[in-house]
Design an enzyme around this catalytic site. Sequence first.
Site, PDB file in Angstrom:
ATOM      1  N   GLU A  43     106.653  34.864 -19.385  1.00 47.92           N
ATOM      2  CA  GLU A  43     105.570  35.407 -20.204  1.00 47.92           C
ATOM      3  C   GLU A  43     106.063  36.444 -21.077  1.00 47.92           C
ATOM      4  O   GLU A  43     106.430  37.560 -20.801  1.00 47.92           O
ATOM      5  CB  GLU A  43     104.266  35.518 -19.302  1.00 47.92           C
ATOM      6  N   LYS A 109      97.193  30.926 -24.284  1.00 50.37           N
ATOM      7  CA  LYS A 109      96.477  31.305 -23.140  1.00 50.37           C
ATOM      8  C   LYS A 109      94.989  31.185 -22.765  1.00 50.37           C
ATOM      9  O   LYS A 109      94.403  31.851 -23.777  1.00 50.37           O
ATOM     10  CB  LYS A 109      97.005  32.817 -22.642  1.00 50.37           C
ATOM     11  N   CYS A 143     100.775  32.317 -16.725  1.00 56.28           N
ATOM     12  CA  CYS A 143     100.335  33.341 -15.799  1.00 56.28           C
ATOM     13  C   CYS A 143      98.861  33.105 -15.205  1.00 56.28           C
ATOM     14  O   CYS A 143      98.769  32.343 -14.306  1.00 56.28           O
ATOM     15  CB  CYS A 143     100.583  34.541 -16.416  1.00 56.28           C
TER      16      CYS A 143
END
Length: 262
Positions: A43, A109, A143
Amino acid sequence: MSGLTITTIQTNLHWEDKTANLQMLKEKINAIDEKMEVVILPEMFSTGFSMQPQLLAETMDGETVTWMKEIASNNKIILTGSVIIKEDDKYFNRLIWMLPNGQSGYYDKRHLFAFGKEDQHYTAGNKRLIASVKGWKINLQICYDLRFPVWSRQQSTDAEPEFDVLIYVANWPEKRNHAWKTLLYARAIENQCYVIGVNRVGEDGNNIYHSGDSLVIDPLGEVLYHMKDLEDIFTITLEKEKLEKVRTHFPFWKDADKFGLL
C-alpha cells in the site's frame, strides 16, 4: 489448466520520498530472474502511509503511474500496488492494476482507517475491482478493507464463485499483526479462494513499526508462504486445478447467502 505466477515484494519504504522508493523498487523488480506475471507492491508504495496527500498526491498522468507503465511494459508484467491520487479536488488511496500494454484499472480504498485519520484526508471508494487474467478472477483490496468481510465476500451465482484470488496490499502495523494474519486466513477459508497479503516492513515516519508478515494462503487456509520482519521477494505459481478440486469436493460456496453490495 493455466497457473498464475504471482510475485510479492515485501520491503521497507523511504518515508514520503517518491524518487527513492521508485528507484529502489525498479532495482528490485529488474533483478528478479524468475518468471513474472503479476507483481504486487505494498500500500502507498511510493510514499509510505502518509496523511499529507496535499503534498504528495499526483494525477493518473503523474510520476508514479507513468513509472508503473514503464515497469510493466519493460518487464512484460502486470504491476499492482496503491498510490496517492488526486482527482476532482479529492484524494484517493488508489490501487492501480497496470497491464504491460499501458491499460489499467483501479480500485479506491473503501474502508478508510479512521483510527489513523485517513478518513480526514481521503475519499472512500464505492466500487470493487475484480480483474481478469488468464481465466483467473482477482479481487483487489487495500489494507483496512481486510477487517470488513462483507466487502470481500463472494457474491456467488449458481454457476461459479465470483473470484479466485483475493489480494490485499497493506501498511499493517506489527502491533496488530495477529489480526492481520488471522483475518487473511479467514478470508481464504470463507471465500474458498487463494488469498495474498503483501505488507511492508520497517519503521515509518510516525515511528510505527511494520513486521511484514506477507502471506500466500490456499483455499483450505493452508499457508504457502509467510515472511516476517525481513525484506523479501517471493514468487509462486497458483494452481487452478487445486482450486477447482477444493471447490468441487467441498462445494460450500453454493450454500452461501445471496446478497448485493451498494
